[in-house]
Design a protein around this motif. Structure first.
Motif, mmCIF file in Angstrom:
data_model
loop_
_atom_site.group_PDB
_atom_site.id
_atom_site.type_symbol
_atom_site.label_atom_id
_atom_site.label_comp_id
_atom_site.label_asym_id
_atom_site.label_seq_id
_atom_site.Cartn_x
_atom_site.Cartn_y
_atom_site.Cartn_z
ATOM 1 N N UNK A 80 -0.262 -7.852 -11.037
ATOM 2 C CA UNK A 80 -1.936 -8.117 -10.051
ATOM 3 C C UNK A 80 -0.886 -7.984 -8.901
ATOM 4 N N UNK A 81 -0.458 -7.463 -8.261
ATOM 5 C CA UNK A 81 0.891 -6.862 -7.354
ATOM 6 C C UNK A 81 -0.722 -6.502 -5.389
ATOM 7 N N UNK A 82 -1.314 -6.029 -6.464
ATOM 8 C CA UNK A 82 -1.772 -5.171 -5.193
ATOM 9 C C UNK A 82 -2.926 -6.138 -4.957
ATOM 10 N N UNK A 83 -3.688 -6.543 -5.871
ATOM 11 C CA UNK A 83 -4.681 -7.484 -5.509
ATOM 12 C C UNK A 83 -4.380 -9.253 -4.008
ATOM 13 N N UNK A 84 -3.227 -9.510 -5.443
ATOM 14 C CA UNK A 84 -2.632 -10.291 -4.553
ATOM 15 C C UNK A 84 -2.147 -10.375 -3.166
ATOM 16 N N UNK A 85 -1.795 -9.233 -3.043
ATOM 17 C CA UNK A 85 -1.338 -8.321 -1.609
ATOM 18 C C UNK A 85 -2.554 -8.259 -0.836
ATOM 19 N N UNK A 104 7.506 -11.493 5.618
ATOM 20 C CA UNK A 104 7.506 -12.979 5.207
ATOM 21 C C UNK A 104 6.458 -13.583 3.930
ATOM 22 N N UNK A 105 4.687 -12.855 4.456
ATOM 23 C CA UNK A 105 4.139 -13.732 3.794
ATOM 24 C C UNK A 105 3.272 -12.704 2.648
ATOM 25 N N UNK A 106 3.912 -11.341 2.710
ATOM 26 C CA UNK A 106 2.714 -10.667 1.907
ATOM 27 C C UNK A 106 3.946 -9.973 1.108
ATOM 28 N N UNK A 107 5.156 -9.312 1.911
ATOM 29 C CA UNK A 107 5.653 -8.556 0.659
ATOM 30 C C UNK A 107 6.963 -9.169 0.661
ATOM 31 N N UNK A 114 9.135 -9.518 -7.707
ATOM 32 C CA UNK A 114 9.184 -10.192 -8.439
ATOM 33 C C UNK A 114 10.698 -8.861 -8.350
ATOM 34 N N UNK A 115 10.911 -9.446 -10.018
ATOM 35 C CA UNK A 115 12.722 -9.201 -10.333
ATOM 36 C C UNK A 115 12.576 -7.559 -10.427
ATOM 37 N N UNK A 116 11.422 -7.507 -10.674
ATOM 38 C CA UNK A 116 11.811 -5.859 -10.775
ATOM 39 C C UNK A 116 11.439 -4.828 -9.510
ATOM 40 N N UNK A 117 11.717 -5.827 -8.474
ATOM 41 C CA UNK A 117 10.997 -5.089 -7.245
ATOM 42 C C UNK A 117 12.653 -4.902 -6.426
ATOM 43 N N UNK A 118 13.015 -3.333 -6.157
ATOM 44 C CA UNK A 118 14.217 -2.352 -5.803
ATOM 45 C C UNK A 118 13.959 -2.693 -4.486
ATOM 46 N N UNK A 122 9.343 -1.454 5.605
ATOM 47 C CA UNK A 122 8.273 -1.411 6.596
ATOM 48 C C UNK A 122 8.279 -0.171 7.774
ATOM 49 N N UNK A 123 7.744 0.602 7.924
ATOM 50 C CA UNK A 123 7.754 2.126 8.588
ATOM 51 C C UNK A 123 6.023 1.571 10.168
ATOM 52 N N UNK A 124 6.420 1.405 11.265
ATOM 53 C CA UNK A 124 5.172 0.953 11.821
ATOM 54 C C UNK A 124 5.191 2.522 12.007
ATOM 55 N N UNK A 125 4.510 2.751 12.314
ATOM 56 C CA UNK A 125 4.146 4.122 13.306
ATOM 57 C C UNK A 125 3.843 4.231 14.303
ATOM 58 N N UNK A 126 3.865 3.252 15.595
ATOM 59 C CA UNK A 126 3.617 3.104 16.673
ATOM 60 C C UNK A 126 5.014 2.881 17.298
ATOM 61 N N UNK A 127 5.941 1.776 16.218
ATOM 62 C CA UNK A 127 7.259 1.629 17.204
ATOM 63 C C UNK A 127 8.239 2.333 16.868
ATOM 64 N N UNK A 128 8.402 3.668 15.948
ATOM 65 C CA UNK A 128 9.238 5.035 15.235
ATOM 66 C C UNK A 128 10.078 3.493 14.997
#
Length: 156
Positions: A80-85, A104-107, A114-118, A122-128
Motif C-alpha cells: 500500500x505504498x501509494x496510499x500511504x504516500x 524525509x517524511x514521505x519517501x 521498504x526492503x525492496x526499495x532500490x 527527486x527531480x524538481x523541474x523548477x530547480x534544474x
C-alpha cells in the motif's frame, strides 16, 4: 522517449510525443514541466494510452503518486505504498511541503521505503537539479548524484 529529451521539448510537446508512440512493453511515464499544473502520470500499453492523470490544483490535485500499480485500481493489500504516500502528502499539505519533507517524511517512511526499495529520485523541474539516493537492504542511503543537469551529459 530519448528524442523528447534530446530535442528539449516543452511540456505539451513532450506529452503529445509520448502518447503518440508505440512501446515494446507497458510503462508509466511521469512527466512534469515548470509551469502551473504541468505534471502527469501516463499509463501506457504497447499501442495505446490506458490512462492519464494530471495535476489540477484548482480541484485539490496538487500532487500525483505513482507506484508499481495502475492508479485506477486500489493498492494490493500487501503493498500500500501509494496510499500511504498520498495520505502523508495530504497530511503535510501543499503549503508546508518542501523537498526535505518529501524525502524525509514521505519517501523515507515505511512502507514507501521498504526492503525492496532500490532507489529514490527527486527531480524538481523548477530547480534544474536532481537527487538520486540508492538504498541498501538495511535502508541506509547513499546519495549517488546530486547535480545540476546542465553540467551532465545524460546521453553518453
Amino acid at each position: 522517449m530519448r528524442m523528447a529529451l534530446e530535442n528539449n521539448m516543452d511540456f505539451d510537446s513532450a506529452f503529445n510525443f509520448i502518447i503518440s508512440r508505440q512501446l515494446v512493453a507497458p510503462a508509466y511515464f511521469i512527466i512534469s514541466g515548470t509551469q502551473h499544473n504541468q505534471g502527469a502520470v501516463i499509463s501506457m500499453g504497447r499501442d495505446q494510452v490506458f490512462a492519464v492523470d494530471s495535476l489540477d490544483t484548482e480541484s485539490g490535485r496538487w500532487f500525483l503518486v505513482q507506484s508499481n500499480y495502475d492508479r485506477d485500481l486500489p493498492d494490493p493489500t500487501n503493498d500500500d505504498r501509494r496510499t500511504v504516500a498520498e495520505n502523508i502528502m495530504e497530511k503535510i499539505g501543499r503549503k508546508d511541503m518542501t523537498e526535505d519533507k518529501l524525502f524525509s517524511e514521505v519517501l523515507s517512511t515505511y512502507p514507501v521505503l521498504n526492503n525492496a526499495t532500490i532507489v529514490s529520485i527527486l527531480c524538481p523541474p523548477y530547480s534544474g537539479e536532481f537527487n538520486v539516493t540508492a538504498w541498501s537492504e538495511s535502508n541506509s542511503s547513499v546519495v549517488v548524484r546530486e547535480e545540476s543537469p546542465a553540467s551532465i551529459n545524460f546521453l553518453q
